[in-house]
Scaffold this motif. Structure first.
Motif, mmCIF file in Angstrom:
data_model
loop_
_atom_site.group_PDB
_atom_site.id
_atom_site.type_symbol
_atom_site.label_atom_id
_atom_site.label_comp_id
_atom_site.label_asym_id
_atom_site.label_seq_id
_atom_site.Cartn_x
_atom_site.Cartn_y
_atom_site.Cartn_z
ATOM 1 N N SER A 158 -1.333 -10.169 6.762
ATOM 2 C CA SER A 158 -0.729 -10.730 5.549
ATOM 3 C C SER A 158 0.330 -11.813 5.776
ATOM 4 O O SER A 158 0.813 -12.388 4.800
ATOM 5 C CB SER A 158 -0.090 -9.590 4.732
ATOM 6 N N THR A 216 -9.963 -9.140 10.420
ATOM 7 C CA THR A 216 -9.694 -8.125 9.392
ATOM 8 C C THR A 216 -10.032 -8.637 7.992
ATOM 9 O O THR A 216 -10.740 -7.980 7.227
ATOM 10 C CB THR A 216 -8.228 -7.666 9.463
ATOM 11 N N GLY A 256 0.812 -1.219 0.000
ATOM 12 C CA GLY A 256 0.000 0.000 0.000
ATOM 13 C C GLY A 256 0.840 1.262 0.000
ATOM 14 O O GLY A 256 0.542 2.221 -0.724
ATOM 15 N N LEU A 287 -6.818 4.986 4.432
ATOM 16 C CA LEU A 287 -7.310 4.523 5.734
ATOM 17 C C LEU A 287 -6.484 3.321 6.172
ATOM 18 O O LEU A 287 -6.455 2.304 5.473
ATOM 19 C CB LEU A 287 -8.787 4.111 5.620
ATOM 20 N N THR A 297 -1.470 -1.287 12.292
ATOM 21 C CA THR A 297 -1.085 -2.462 13.079
ATOM 22 C C THR A 297 0.440 -2.495 13.110
ATOM 23 O O THR A 297 1.101 -1.596 12.571
ATOM 24 C CB THR A 297 -1.580 -3.752 12.408
#
Ligand code: NAD
Ligand code: DAU
Length: 353
Positions: A83, A98, A12, A30, A34
């Protein structure tokens, strides 16, 4: 403007920085921040008025709804996820929350936003969901690479939650007409990669004189793609992808883990030789295998290249050199993300820090 979620993570943040470098279109971002989200990765965009950062959860439908109403984006790209496969094996709960519940709540907020849009905005709107090749399961040597019509056979809690989110995205298109696109990409590497993943972990441990942990026999195969090529593929799918379709993204770079780690070592031997003259490869250490470890992933990205004309710019050789040089040039970034909570993870996973 466009709206991204998870834009402070590895892929991202690369996407946000490239977006700002290539277009004038503003971008809202947004991210829950974490352990994997890091505003330092976005430091060069901190004073850019085109970048609006909001700390928050994709599972907070009220917040997401408010942001959508405020910014009225023409597109939303969902990078936000837990991930890391090993973390999902130690504790799947966050992945369920999530990747499944969060994606569901995001889709609900999007449905509310999309329904009353004027026709012109409606027909321009896209929701692009960033997913993984791991949803297809594991290949043996000699099997054909994954195509978009391969059945889903996820094997880890991580890939199962990503598969669930892909199915929800598909259902929101089929049932409610939400204009969705899904991308399923292979293993990424490049700048701002959190050092819990194989390549940055090995660069980091090599320089710190620590073991380079190889799970099992190290003959597992991954298909590596430089992160900026992933970003260019996402931009292309957003621009020209067919609504409701899935696109595989891959780099035609299948390599065993041992080859990857040995390549990292020999480039480091060139760029920053060890004081004692030994190769960093002397730090390789075989450790217990990952539970349920998938043997091979390989992507057939023919649909993306044939239909949308996308090709990666980097080979593994060029991309890995850039990546290692980036790590050497950004030791402060690495030092900051490896302090604090990261040490607890290393102790838990490898039994040593
Ligand atoms: P990452 O773990 O580096 O970053 C994830 C980001 O999402 C972090 O910034 C984190 O703070 C944020 N986040 C987590 N939970 C959130 C929540 N509930 N709400 C808002 N933000 C939240 O992950 P990455 O490697 O950048 O992966 C991004 C996406 O790409 C994921 O969906 C992943 O499944 C997918 N993907 C990754 C790879 C890869 O090789 N890294 C390959 C294919 C697909
Ligand atoms: O295929 C796409 C996926 O690639 C993404 O969906 C995931 O988000 C991403 O984390 C990545 O998953 P992998 O499990 O393939 O990546 P990881 O870097 O954790 O591991 C790569 C390979 O290296 C894998 O076969 C496990 C092995 N490995 C990993 C670590 C961390 C080791 O041998 N030693 C290690 O210490």
């Amino acid at each position: 403007m466009i709206f991204v979620t998870g834009g402070a993570g590895f892929i991202g943040s690369n996407f946000v920085l490239e977006w700002l470098a290539r277009t004038d279109e503003p971008i809202a971002n947004l991210d829950k921040l974490t352990y994997a989200g890091n505003l330092q990765s976005l430091a060069s965009a901190a004073n850019d008025p085109r970048h609006v950062f909001v700390k928050g959860d994709i599972g907070d439908a009220e917040l997401v709804g408010r942001l959508l109403a405020t910014y009225r984006p023409r597109a939303v790209i969902n990078f936000a996820a837990e991930s890391h496969v090993d973390r999902s094996i130690h504790g799947p709960e966050e992945f369920i929350q999530t990747n499944i519940v969060g994606t569901f709540r995001l889709l609900e907020a999007l449905r509310d936003y999309y329904r009353p849009l004027p026709d012109a905005e409606k027909s321009a709107f896209r929701f692009l969901h960033v997913s993984t090749d791991e949803v297809y399961g594991s290949l043996e040597r000699g099997d054909a690479p994954f195509r978009e019509d391969n059945p889903y056979q996820p094997n880890s809690p991580y890939s199962a939650t990503k598969a669930a989110s892909d199915h929800l995205v598909r259902a929101y298109h089929h049932t409610y007409g939400l204009p969705v696109l899904t991308t399923n990409c292979s293993n990424n590497y490049g700048p701002y990669h959190f050092p819990e993943k194989l390549i940055p972990l090995c660069i980091h441990n090599a320089l710190a004189g620590k073991p380079l942990p190889i799970y099992g026999d190290g003959e597992q195969i991954r298909d590596w793609l430089y992160v900026q090529d992933h970003c260019s593929a996402i931009r292309r799918v957003l621009e020209a992808g067919q609504i409701g379709e899935c696109y595989n993204i891959g780099g035609w770079n299948e390599l065993t883990n041992l080859t990857v780690v040995n390549t990292v070592c020999s480039i480091l031997d060139d760029l920053k030789p060890r004081d004692d003259g030994l190769s960093y490869a002397s730090q390789l250490t075989f450790v217990e295998d990952r539970l349920g470890h998938d043997r091979r992933y390989a992507i057939d990205a023919t649909k993306l290249s044939a239909d949308l004309g996308w090709r990666p710019s980097e080979t593994f050789d060029t991309g890995i050199r850039k990546t290692i040089q980036w790590n050497l040039d950004n030791l402060d970034w690495v030092k900051n993300v490896t302090s604090g909570a990261y040490q607890h993870w290393v102790d838990k996973q490898y039994g040593t820090s």
